[in-house]
Design an enzyme around this catalytic site. Structure first.
Site, PDB file in Angstrom:
ATOM      1  CG  ASP A  12      -1.846  -1.184   1.240  1.00  0.00           C
ATOM      2  OD1 ASP A  12      -2.221  -1.638   0.156  1.00  0.00           O
ATOM      3  OD2 ASP A  12      -2.161  -1.686   2.337  1.00  0.00           O
ATOM      4  CE  LYS A  15       2.796  -2.381  -4.397  1.00  0.00           C
ATOM      5  NZ  LYS A  15       2.476  -2.072  -2.981  1.00  0.00           N
ATOM      6  N   GLY A  39      -4.194  -4.312  -4.135  1.00  0.00           N
ATOM      7  CA  GLY A  39      -5.217  -3.310  -4.465  1.00  0.00           C
ATOM      8  C   GLY A  39      -4.487  -2.044  -4.872  1.00  0.00           C
TER       9      GLY A  39
HETATM   10  P1  IMO Z   1      -0.637  -4.116  -2.434  1.00  0.00           P
HETATM   11  O1  IMO Z   1      -0.104  -4.664  -3.732  1.00  0.00           O
HETATM   12  C1  IMO Z   1      -0.901  -4.535   1.876  1.00  0.00           C
HETATM   13  C2  IMO Z   1      -0.945  -8.606   3.492  1.00  0.00           C
HETATM   14  C3  IMO Z   1      -2.203  -9.076   4.171  1.00  0.00           C
HETATM   15  C4  IMO Z   1      -1.604 -10.010   5.211  1.00  0.00           C
HETATM   16  C5  IMO Z   1      -0.443 -10.652   4.472  1.00  0.00           C
HETATM   17  C6  IMO Z   1      -0.775 -12.008   3.881  1.00  0.00           C
HETATM   18  O2  IMO Z   1      -1.910  -3.390  -2.544  1.00  0.00           O
HETATM   19  O3  IMO Z   1       0.434  -3.322  -1.733  1.00  0.00           O
HETATM   20  P2  IMO Z   1      -2.170 -12.770   1.766  1.00  0.00           P
HETATM   21  O4  IMO Z   1      -3.633 -12.606   1.447  1.00  0.00           O
HETATM   22  O5  IMO Z   1      -1.274 -12.172   0.760  1.00  0.00           O
HETATM   23  O6  IMO Z   1      -1.832 -14.193   2.099  1.00  0.00           O
HETATM   24  O7  IMO Z   1      -1.975 -11.959   3.139  1.00  0.00           O
HETATM   25  O8  IMO Z   1      -0.104  -9.753   3.430  1.00  0.00           O
HETATM   26  N1  IMO Z   1      -1.120  -8.104   2.106  1.00  0.00           N
HETATM   27  C7  IMO Z   1      -1.071  -6.813   1.773  1.00  0.00           C
HETATM   28  N2  IMO Z   1      -0.949  -5.702   2.529  1.00  0.00           N
HETATM   29  N3  IMO Z   1      -0.970  -4.421   0.538  1.00  0.00           N
HETATM   30  C8  IMO Z   1      -1.052  -5.517  -0.245  1.00  0.00           C
HETATM   31  O9  IMO Z   1      -0.959  -5.452  -1.573  1.00  0.00           O
HETATM   32  C9  IMO Z   1      -1.151  -6.785   0.356  1.00  0.00           C
HETATM   33  N4  IMO Z   1      -1.290  -8.050  -0.088  1.00  0.00           N
HETATM   34  C10 IMO Z   1      -1.251  -8.842   0.984  1.00  0.00           C
HETATM   35  O10 IMO Z   1      -2.900  -8.013   4.748  1.00  0.00           O
HETATM   36  O11 IMO Z   1      -1.066  -9.270   6.273  1.00  0.00           O
HETATM   37 MG    MG Z   2      -3.049  -2.197  -1.472  1.00  0.00          MG
END
Ligand code: IMO
Ligand code: MG
Length: 418
Positions: A12, A15, A39
Protein backbone atom coordinates in the site's frame (compact mmCIF):
# COMPACT_ATOMS: atom_id res chain seq x y z
CA UNK A 1 14.31 2.52 -20.46
CA UNK A 2 13.13 -0.56 -18.52
CA UNK A 3 11.96 -0.03 -14.96
CA UNK A 4 10.97 -2.27 -12.06
CA UNK A 5 8.67 -0.77 -9.43
CA UNK A 6 8.44 -2.36 -5.99
CA UNK A 7 7.04 -1.48 -2.58
CA UNK A 8 9.61 -0.84 0.14
CA UNK A 9 7.40 -1.26 3.20
CA UNK A 10 4.41 -3.51 3.96
CA UNK A 11 2.41 -2.82 0.82
CA UNK A 12 0.00 0.00 0.00
CA UNK A 13 2.85 2.40 -0.69
CA UNK A 14 1.12 3.93 -3.71
CA UNK A 15 2.58 1.66 -6.37
CA UNK A 16 -0.54 1.94 -8.53
CA UNK A 17 -0.22 5.67 -8.85
CA UNK A 18 3.50 5.50 -9.59
CA UNK A 19 2.94 2.80 -12.23
CA UNK A 20 0.20 4.87 -13.84
CA UNK A 21 2.59 7.83 -13.98
CA UNK A 22 5.53 5.86 -15.39
CA UNK A 23 3.35 3.94 -17.84
CA UNK A 24 3.19 7.10 -19.95
CA UNK A 25 6.69 6.30 -21.12
CA UNK A 26 6.43 2.52 -21.29
CA UNK A 27 5.06 0.11 -23.88
CA UNK A 28 4.54 -3.01 -21.82
CA UNK A 29 3.54 -3.27 -18.15
CA UNK A 30 4.07 -6.63 -16.44
CA UNK A 31 2.69 -7.90 -13.12
CA UNK A 32 5.00 -10.64 -11.89
CA UNK A 33 3.76 -11.95 -8.52
CA UNK A 34 0.90 -11.96 -6.04
CA UNK A 35 -2.71 -12.00 -7.06
CA UNK A 36 -5.89 -10.24 -6.10
CA UNK A 37 -4.56 -9.66 -2.60
CA UNK A 38 -3.17 -6.48 -4.19
CA UNK A 39 -5.22 -3.31 -4.46
CA UNK A 40 -3.57 -0.70 -6.65
CA UNK A 41 -5.42 2.59 -6.82
CA UNK A 42 -5.36 5.21 -9.56
CA UNK A 43 -7.58 8.29 -9.43
CA UNK A 44 -8.35 9.59 -12.89
CA UNK A 45 -10.60 12.63 -13.43
CA UNK A 46 -12.02 12.20 -9.96
CA UNK A 47 -12.83 8.55 -10.60
CA UNK A 48 -11.14 5.93 -8.48
CA UNK A 49 -9.94 2.71 -10.12
CA UNK A 50 -8.70 -0.14 -7.95
CA UNK A 51 -6.73 -2.83 -9.73
CA UNK A 52 -6.34 -6.26 -8.22
CA UNK A 53 -4.89 -8.28 -11.08
CA UNK A 54 -4.85 -6.16 -14.22
CA UNK A 55 -1.67 -4.06 -14.28
CA UNK A 56 -2.23 -0.41 -13.35
CA UNK A 57 -0.91 0.74 -16.73
CA UNK A 58 -4.18 -0.20 -18.41
CA UNK A 59 -5.57 3.33 -18.06
CA UNK A 60 -2.98 4.61 -20.52
CA UNK A 61 -3.74 4.18 -24.19
CA UNK A 62 -1.75 1.98 -26.54
CA UNK A 63 0.01 0.00 -23.83
CA UNK A 64 0.13 -3.74 -23.42
CA UNK A 65 -0.53 -5.15 -19.96
CA UNK A 66 0.81 -8.57 -19.09
CA UNK A 67 -0.01 -10.93 -16.23
CA UNK A 68 3.06 -13.10 -15.79
CA UNK A 69 3.57 -16.71 -14.76
CA UNK A 70 4.43 -15.67 -11.20
CA UNK A 71 0.95 -14.28 -10.60
CA UNK A 72 -1.81 -16.45 -9.16
CA UNK A 73 -5.04 -15.70 -10.97
CA UNK A 74 -8.57 -15.95 -9.71
CA UNK A 75 -10.37 -16.04 -13.06
CA UNK A 76 -13.65 -14.87 -11.57
CA UNK A 77 -11.98 -11.73 -10.24
CA UNK A 78 -10.02 -11.13 -13.42
CA UNK A 79 -13.17 -11.34 -15.56
CA UNK A 80 -15.02 -9.03 -13.17
CA UNK A 81 -12.17 -6.55 -13.40
CA UNK A 82 -12.11 -6.65 -17.19
CA UNK A 83 -15.87 -6.08 -17.31
CA UNK A 84 -15.70 -3.29 -14.77
CA UNK A 85 -13.00 -1.49 -16.74
CA UNK A 86 -14.93 -1.84 -19.99
CA UNK A 87 -18.11 -0.56 -18.36
CA UNK A 88 -16.11 2.49 -17.35
CA UNK A 89 -14.92 3.20 -20.85
CA UNK A 90 -11.43 1.70 -20.52
CA UNK A 91 -10.32 -0.35 -23.47
CA UNK A 92 -9.42 -3.90 -22.44
CA UNK A 93 -9.06 -6.49 -25.16
CA UNK A 94 -6.84 -9.43 -26.09
CA UNK A 95 -4.73 -6.85 -27.92
CA UNK A 96 -3.74 -4.97 -24.79
CA UNK A 97 -4.07 -7.58 -22.05
CA UNK A 98 -2.12 -10.85 -22.03
CA UNK A 99 -2.35 -13.62 -19.50
CA UNK A 100 0.39 -16.23 -19.15
CA UNK A 101 -0.64 -19.81 -19.82
CA UNK A 102 1.74 -20.76 -17.04
CA UNK A 103 0.03 -18.74 -14.30
CA UNK A 104 -1.56 -20.79 -11.56
CA UNK A 105 -5.30 -20.59 -11.06
CA UNK A 106 -6.96 -19.85 -7.72
CA UNK A 107 -9.67 -22.47 -7.17
CA UNK A 108 -12.67 -22.26 -4.82
CA UNK A 109 -10.98 -24.62 -2.37
CA UNK A 110 -8.02 -22.25 -2.12
CA UNK A 111 -10.26 -19.43 -0.94
CA UNK A 112 -12.01 -21.68 1.58
CA UNK A 113 -8.70 -23.09 2.76
CA UNK A 114 -7.33 -19.58 3.26
CA UNK A 115 -10.12 -18.49 5.58
CA UNK A 116 -10.39 -21.84 7.40
CA UNK A 117 -6.69 -21.89 8.13
CA UNK A 118 -6.83 -18.32 9.37
CA UNK A 119 -9.75 -19.03 11.63
CA UNK A 120 -8.02 -22.06 13.16
CA UNK A 121 -4.56 -20.63 13.55
CA UNK A 122 -3.39 -19.60 17.00
CA UNK A 123 -1.17 -17.05 15.32
CA UNK A 124 -3.31 -15.28 12.76
CA UNK A 125 -1.61 -13.72 9.77
CA UNK A 126 -4.54 -11.54 8.79
CA UNK A 127 -4.50 -12.65 5.15
CA UNK A 128 -6.79 -11.12 2.58
CA UNK A 129 -8.66 -14.44 2.35
CA UNK A 130 -8.30 -14.50 -1.40
CA UNK A 131 -6.76 -17.98 -1.56
CA UNK A 132 -3.32 -16.65 -2.44
CA UNK A 133 -1.28 -18.75 0.00
CA UNK A 134 -3.05 -22.08 -0.67
CA UNK A 135 -2.73 -21.56 -4.43
CA UNK A 136 1.03 -21.04 -4.17
CA UNK A 137 1.22 -24.07 -1.87
CA UNK A 138 -0.38 -26.23 -4.57
CA UNK A 139 1.93 -24.76 -7.18
CA UNK A 140 4.95 -25.84 -5.17
CA UNK A 141 3.54 -29.18 -4.21
CA UNK A 142 2.91 -29.71 -7.93
CA UNK A 143 -0.79 -30.26 -7.86
CA UNK A 144 -1.69 -26.75 -9.00
CA UNK A 145 -3.91 -26.05 -11.97
CA UNK A 146 -2.44 -23.68 -14.50
CA UNK A 147 -4.25 -21.47 -16.97
CA UNK A 148 -3.16 -23.75 -19.80
CA UNK A 149 -4.82 -26.73 -18.11
CA UNK A 150 -8.23 -25.10 -18.39
CA UNK A 151 -8.08 -25.39 -22.18
CA UNK A 152 -7.83 -29.14 -22.23
CA UNK A 153 -11.08 -30.64 -20.94
CA UNK A 154 -9.67 -34.09 -20.17
CA UNK A 155 -6.56 -32.78 -18.50
CA UNK A 156 -8.50 -30.26 -16.47
CA UNK A 157 -11.04 -32.89 -15.39
CA UNK A 158 -8.22 -35.21 -14.38
CA UNK A 159 -6.36 -32.58 -12.38
CA UNK A 160 -9.46 -31.27 -10.69
CA UNK A 161 -10.55 -34.79 -9.72
CA UNK A 162 -7.10 -35.53 -8.44
CA UNK A 163 -7.19 -32.40 -6.29
CA UNK A 164 -10.68 -33.07 -4.93
CA UNK A 165 -9.72 -36.64 -4.11
CA UNK A 166 -7.21 -35.23 -1.68
CA UNK A 167 -8.99 -32.04 -0.63
CA UNK A 168 -12.51 -33.24 -0.02
CA UNK A 169 -11.71 -35.80 2.70
CA UNK A 170 -9.20 -33.40 4.20
CA UNK A 171 -11.69 -30.56 4.41
CA UNK A 172 -14.31 -32.88 5.82
CA UNK A 173 -12.00 -34.35 8.40
CA UNK A 174 -10.22 -31.21 9.52
CA UNK A 175 -12.72 -28.45 8.90
CA UNK A 176 -15.98 -30.37 8.96
CA UNK A 177 -17.05 -28.85 5.68
CA UNK A 178 -19.11 -30.57 3.02
CA UNK A 179 -17.49 -31.75 -0.18
CA UNK A 180 -16.68 -29.53 -3.14
CA UNK A 181 -18.63 -30.57 -6.20
CA UNK A 182 -16.52 -31.62 -9.14
CA UNK A 183 -19.14 -30.83 -11.75
CA UNK A 184 -19.96 -27.43 -10.37
CA UNK A 185 -16.34 -26.28 -10.31
CA UNK A 186 -15.62 -27.96 -13.64
CA UNK A 187 -18.46 -26.15 -15.40
CA UNK A 188 -17.76 -22.84 -13.72
CA UNK A 189 -14.08 -22.86 -14.66
CA UNK A 190 -14.73 -23.98 -18.24
CA UNK A 191 -16.89 -20.89 -18.62
CA UNK A 192 -14.10 -18.72 -17.29
CA UNK A 193 -11.68 -20.41 -19.68
CA UNK A 194 -13.92 -19.63 -22.63
CA UNK A 195 -13.97 -15.96 -21.70
CA UNK A 196 -10.23 -15.75 -21.01
CA UNK A 197 -8.89 -17.84 -23.89
CA UNK A 198 -8.31 -14.96 -26.33
CA UNK A 199 -6.20 -13.19 -23.69
CA UNK A 200 -3.89 -16.13 -23.03
CA UNK A 201 -0.54 -16.66 -24.65
CA UNK A 202 2.96 -17.93 -24.16
CA UNK A 203 4.14 -14.78 -22.41
CA UNK A 204 7.81 -15.71 -22.71
CA UNK A 205 7.54 -15.87 -26.52
CA UNK A 206 5.43 -12.76 -26.60
CA UNK A 207 7.77 -10.67 -24.45
CA UNK A 208 10.81 -11.96 -26.29
CA UNK A 209 9.31 -10.84 -29.57
CA UNK A 210 8.81 -7.41 -27.98
CA UNK A 211 12.17 -7.30 -26.23
CA UNK A 212 13.08 -3.94 -27.74
CA UNK A 213 10.06 -2.24 -26.21
CA UNK A 214 10.08 -0.16 -23.02
CA UNK A 215 9.17 -2.34 -20.06
CA UNK A 216 7.65 -1.51 -16.72
CA UNK A 217 7.41 -4.26 -14.10
CA UNK A 218 4.73 -3.74 -11.48
CA UNK A 219 5.43 -5.27 -8.09
CA UNK A 220 2.64 -6.01 -5.66
CA UNK A 221 2.74 -6.05 -1.84
CA UNK A 222 5.97 -4.83 -0.31
CA UNK A 223 9.49 -5.82 0.73
CA UNK A 224 8.55 -6.82 4.29
CA UNK A 225 5.74 -9.03 3.02
CA UNK A 226 8.30 -10.99 0.96
CA UNK A 227 8.14 -14.71 1.74
CA UNK A 228 11.92 -14.94 2.29
CA UNK A 229 12.93 -11.50 3.50
CA UNK A 230 9.78 -10.19 5.14
CA UNK A 231 8.56 -10.48 8.72
CA UNK A 232 7.87 -14.21 8.40
CA UNK A 233 5.36 -15.74 9.04
CA UNK A 234 3.43 -12.47 8.74
CA UNK A 235 4.12 -12.17 5.05
CA UNK A 236 2.50 -13.02 1.75
CA UNK A 237 3.27 -16.20 -0.21
CA UNK A 238 5.45 -14.80 -2.97
CA UNK A 239 8.75 -12.99 -3.44
CA UNK A 240 7.86 -9.37 -3.70
CA UNK A 241 11.36 -7.97 -4.23
CA UNK A 242 12.74 -6.78 -7.55
CA UNK A 243 14.70 -9.86 -8.70
CA UNK A 244 11.39 -11.70 -9.01
CA UNK A 245 10.43 -9.40 -11.89
CA UNK A 246 12.51 -11.62 -14.19
CA UNK A 247 11.28 -14.90 -12.83
CA UNK A 248 7.62 -14.07 -12.36
CA UNK A 249 7.49 -12.10 -15.58
CA UNK A 250 9.28 -14.75 -17.60
CA UNK A 251 11.53 -12.05 -18.99
CA UNK A 252 15.15 -12.70 -18.00
CA UNK A 253 16.29 -11.35 -21.36
CA UNK A 254 15.18 -7.81 -20.49
CA UNK A 255 17.89 -5.53 -19.16
CA UNK A 256 16.59 -3.47 -16.28
CA UNK A 257 17.81 0.14 -16.21
CA UNK A 258 16.18 1.37 -13.07
CA UNK A 259 14.58 -0.01 -9.94
CA UNK A 260 12.19 2.42 -8.35
CA UNK A 261 11.25 1.70 -4.76
CA UNK A 262 7.98 3.21 -3.59
CA UNK A 263 7.75 4.33 0.02
CA UNK A 264 5.02 6.16 1.85
CA UNK A 265 6.19 9.25 3.78
CA UNK A 266 5.09 7.36 6.91
CA UNK A 267 4.42 3.65 7.40
CA UNK A 268 1.30 1.48 7.28
CA UNK A 269 0.56 -2.18 7.56
CA UNK A 270 -2.61 -4.29 7.20
CA UNK A 271 -2.80 -7.63 8.93
CA UNK A 272 -0.75 -8.97 11.81
CA UNK A 273 2.95 -8.92 12.51
CA UNK A 274 5.68 -6.72 13.97
CA UNK A 275 5.64 -3.01 13.20
CA UNK A 276 8.26 -1.15 15.27
CA UNK A 277 7.11 2.44 14.60
CA UNK A 278 3.37 1.78 14.97
CA UNK A 279 1.42 4.52 16.77
CA UNK A 280 -0.21 3.54 19.98
CA UNK A 281 -1.99 6.83 20.47
CA UNK A 282 -4.51 9.04 18.68
CA UNK A 283 -2.03 9.74 15.89
CA UNK A 284 -3.09 6.41 14.41
CA UNK A 285 -6.62 7.70 13.95
CA UNK A 286 -5.32 10.98 12.60
CA UNK A 287 -3.38 9.19 9.88
CA UNK A 288 -6.19 6.76 9.13
CA UNK A 289 -8.62 9.61 8.61
CA UNK A 290 -6.31 12.08 6.87
CA UNK A 291 -4.57 9.47 4.75
CA UNK A 292 -7.72 7.39 4.14
CA UNK A 293 -5.81 4.41 5.42
CA UNK A 294 -8.33 1.66 4.82
CA UNK A 295 -7.43 -1.37 2.71
CA UNK A 296 -8.24 -1.06 -1.01
CA UNK A 297 -8.90 -4.81 -1.15
CA UNK A 298 -10.44 -5.71 2.20
CA UNK A 299 -11.39 -2.26 3.54
CA UNK A 300 -9.69 -3.10 6.84
CA UNK A 301 -8.30 -0.13 8.79
CA UNK A 302 -4.56 0.03 8.24
CA UNK A 303 -2.18 0.22 11.15
CA UNK A 304 -0.16 3.44 10.93
CA UNK A 305 3.21 4.61 12.22
CA UNK A 306 6.15 6.92 11.57
CA UNK A 307 8.56 6.49 8.73
CA UNK A 308 11.10 3.78 9.52
CA UNK A 309 14.44 4.39 7.86
CA UNK A 310 15.96 1.22 9.28
CA UNK A 311 13.63 -1.02 7.32
CA UNK A 312 13.93 1.27 4.30
CA UNK A 313 17.72 0.93 4.30
CA UNK A 314 17.28 -2.82 4.26
CA UNK A 315 14.71 -2.55 1.47
CA UNK A 316 17.07 -0.44 -0.62
CA UNK A 317 19.65 -3.21 -0.42
CA UNK A 318 17.25 -6.11 -0.97
CA UNK A 319 15.73 -4.57 -4.07
CA UNK A 320 18.88 -2.89 -5.32
CA UNK A 321 16.85 0.29 -5.48
CA UNK A 322 18.19 3.01 -7.73
CA UNK A 323 15.61 5.72 -7.00
CA UNK A 324 12.78 6.30 -4.62
CA UNK A 325 9.22 7.53 -5.13
CA UNK A 326 7.95 9.07 -1.91
CA UNK A 327 4.16 9.13 -1.64
CA UNK A 328 1.53 10.86 0.47
CA UNK A 329 3.75 13.61 1.87
CA UNK A 330 0.64 15.82 1.87
CA UNK A 331 -0.70 13.71 4.74
CA UNK A 332 2.07 15.18 6.90
CA UNK A 333 1.03 18.77 6.06
CA UNK A 334 -0.90 19.36 9.29
CA UNK A 335 1.76 18.14 11.72
CA UNK A 336 3.87 20.48 13.83
CA UNK A 337 6.39 17.77 14.45
CA UNK A 338 7.25 14.66 12.46
CA UNK A 339 9.27 11.77 13.77
CA UNK A 340 11.48 9.48 11.75
CA UNK A 341 12.97 6.26 13.05
CA UNK A 342 16.71 6.34 12.42
CA UNK A 343 17.86 3.38 14.50
CA UNK A 344 16.65 0.49 16.65
CA UNK A 345 17.33 -0.46 20.20
CA UNK A 346 17.47 -4.23 20.30
CA UNK A 347 16.14 -6.30 23.13
CA UNK A 348 18.83 -8.32 24.87
CA UNK A 349 19.95 -11.28 22.84
CA UNK A 350 18.52 -10.15 19.52
CA UNK A 351 21.44 -9.74 17.21
CA UNK A 352 19.57 -10.25 13.98
CA UNK A 353 17.09 -7.42 13.66
CA UNK A 354 15.66 -8.54 10.36
CA UNK A 355 15.29 -12.11 11.37
CA UNK A 356 12.99 -11.02 14.14
CA UNK A 357 11.66 -7.47 14.46
CA UNK A 358 9.75 -8.43 17.59
CA UNK A 359 10.45 -6.37 20.71
CA UNK A 360 12.53 -3.75 18.97
CA UNK A 361 12.39 -0.14 20.16
CA UNK A 362 12.63 2.55 17.52
CA UNK A 363 14.90 5.54 18.11
CA UNK A 364 13.53 8.70 16.59
CA UNK A 365 14.81 11.90 15.14
CA UNK A 366 12.36 14.80 15.43
CA UNK A 367 11.80 16.95 12.41
CA UNK A 368 9.87 20.22 12.20
CA UNK A 369 6.67 20.03 10.19
CA UNK A 370 5.99 22.53 7.37
CA UNK A 371 2.34 23.22 8.24
CA UNK A 372 1.60 24.20 4.64
CA UNK A 373 -0.75 22.58 2.14
CA UNK A 374 1.38 20.75 -0.42
CA UNK A 375 -1.46 19.11 -2.34
CA UNK A 376 -1.48 21.69 -5.13
CA UNK A 377 2.28 21.69 -5.62
CA UNK A 378 3.29 20.50 -9.08
CA UNK A 379 6.83 21.78 -9.21
CA UNK A 380 9.55 20.86 -6.76
CA UNK A 381 10.58 24.47 -6.21
CA UNK A 382 7.10 25.24 -4.83
CA UNK A 383 7.45 22.80 -1.94
CA UNK A 384 7.93 24.41 1.48
CA UNK A 385 11.57 24.45 2.56
CA UNK A 386 10.86 22.24 5.56
CA UNK A 387 9.28 19.62 3.31
CA UNK A 388 12.37 19.73 1.12
CA UNK A 389 14.44 19.26 4.29
CA UNK A 390 12.39 16.15 5.14
CA UNK A 391 12.99 14.79 1.66
CA UNK A 392 16.73 15.46 1.68
CA UNK A 393 17.06 13.98 5.15
CA UNK A 394 15.59 10.72 3.83
CA UNK A 395 17.77 10.84 0.73
CA UNK A 396 20.88 11.31 2.83
CA UNK A 397 20.02 8.48 5.21
CA UNK A 398 19.17 6.05 2.42
CA UNK A 399 21.87 7.14 0.00
CA UNK A 400 19.33 7.25 -2.83
CA UNK A 401 17.66 10.02 -4.74
CA UNK A 402 13.95 10.65 -4.32
CA UNK A 403 12.90 11.34 -7.89
CA UNK A 404 9.11 11.38 -7.54
CA UNK A 405 6.99 12.89 -4.80
CA UNK A 406 3.29 12.27 -4.62
CA UNK A 407 1.19 14.99 -2.98
CA UNK A 408 -2.32 13.63 -3.38
CA UNK A 409 -4.32 10.76 -4.76
CA UNK A 410 -5.17 12.29 -8.14
CA UNK A 411 -3.09 11.37 -11.15
CA UNK A 412 -1.71 14.88 -11.59
CA UNK A 413 -0.74 15.29 -7.92
CA UNK A 414 2.86 14.29 -8.48
CA UNK A 415 6.13 16.20 -8.48
CA UNK A 416 9.23 15.19 -10.35
CA UNK A 417 12.55 16.03 -8.77
CA UNK A 418 15.61 16.18 -10.99
P1 IMO B 1 -0.64 -4.12 -2.43
O1 IMO B 1 -0.10 -4.66 -3.73
C1 IMO B 1 -0.90 -4.53 1.88
C2 IMO B 1 -0.94 -8.61 3.49
C3 IMO B 1 -2.20 -9.08 4.17
C4 IMO B 1 -1.60 -10.01 5.21
C5 IMO B 1 -0.44 -10.65 4.47
C6 IMO B 1 -0.77 -12.01 3.88
O2 IMO B 1 -1.91 -3.39 -2.54
O3 IMO B 1 0.43 -3.32 -1.73
P2 IMO B 1 -2.17 -12.77 1.77
O4 IMO B 1 -3.63 -12.61 1.45
O5 IMO B 1 -1.27 -12.17 0.76
O6 IMO B 1 -1.83 -14.19 2.10
O7 IMO B 1 -1.97 -11.96 3.14
O8 IMO B 1 -0.10 -9.75 3.43
N1 IMO B 1 -1.12 -8.10 2.11
C7 IMO B 1 -1.07 -6.81 1.77
N2 IMO B 1 -0.95 -5.70 2.53
N3 IMO B 1 -0.97 -4.42 0.54
C8 IMO B 1 -1.05 -5.52 -0.25
O9 IMO B 1 -0.96 -5.45 -1.57
C9 IMO B 1 -1.15 -6.79 0.36
N4 IMO B 1 -1.29 -8.05 -0.09
C10 IMO B 1 -1.25 -8.84 0.98
O10 IMO B 1 -2.90 -8.01 4.75
O11 IMO B 1 -1.07 -9.27 6.27
MG1 MG C 1 -3.05 -2.20 -1.47
Amino acid sequence: MNIVVVGLQWGDEGKGKVIDYLAKDADIIVRFQGGNNAGHTVVLDGKKFVFHIVPSGVLRENKICVIGNGVVVDPRVLIEEIRYLRDNGIKVSPQNLKLSLLSHVIMPYHRVMDSFRESKRLHKIGTTNRGIGPCYVDKFSRCGIRVVDLFNREKFAFKLKDNLREKNPLFKEVYGRSYFSFSKIFREYLDYAKFLKPYCCDVVDFLYSKRHSRFLFEGAQGTFLDIDFGTYPFVTSSNTISPNAFLGGGASFIRVDKIIGVAKAYTTRVGEGPFPTEFNDSLGDYFRQTGKEFGATTNRPRRCGWLDLVILKRAVILNNVSEIALTKIDILDGLKEIKVCVDYKFPKGNKYAFVDLEGIKPLYQRIRGWLTDTSMVRDYSQLPELAKDYISFIEKELGRKISLISVGERREAIVRKE
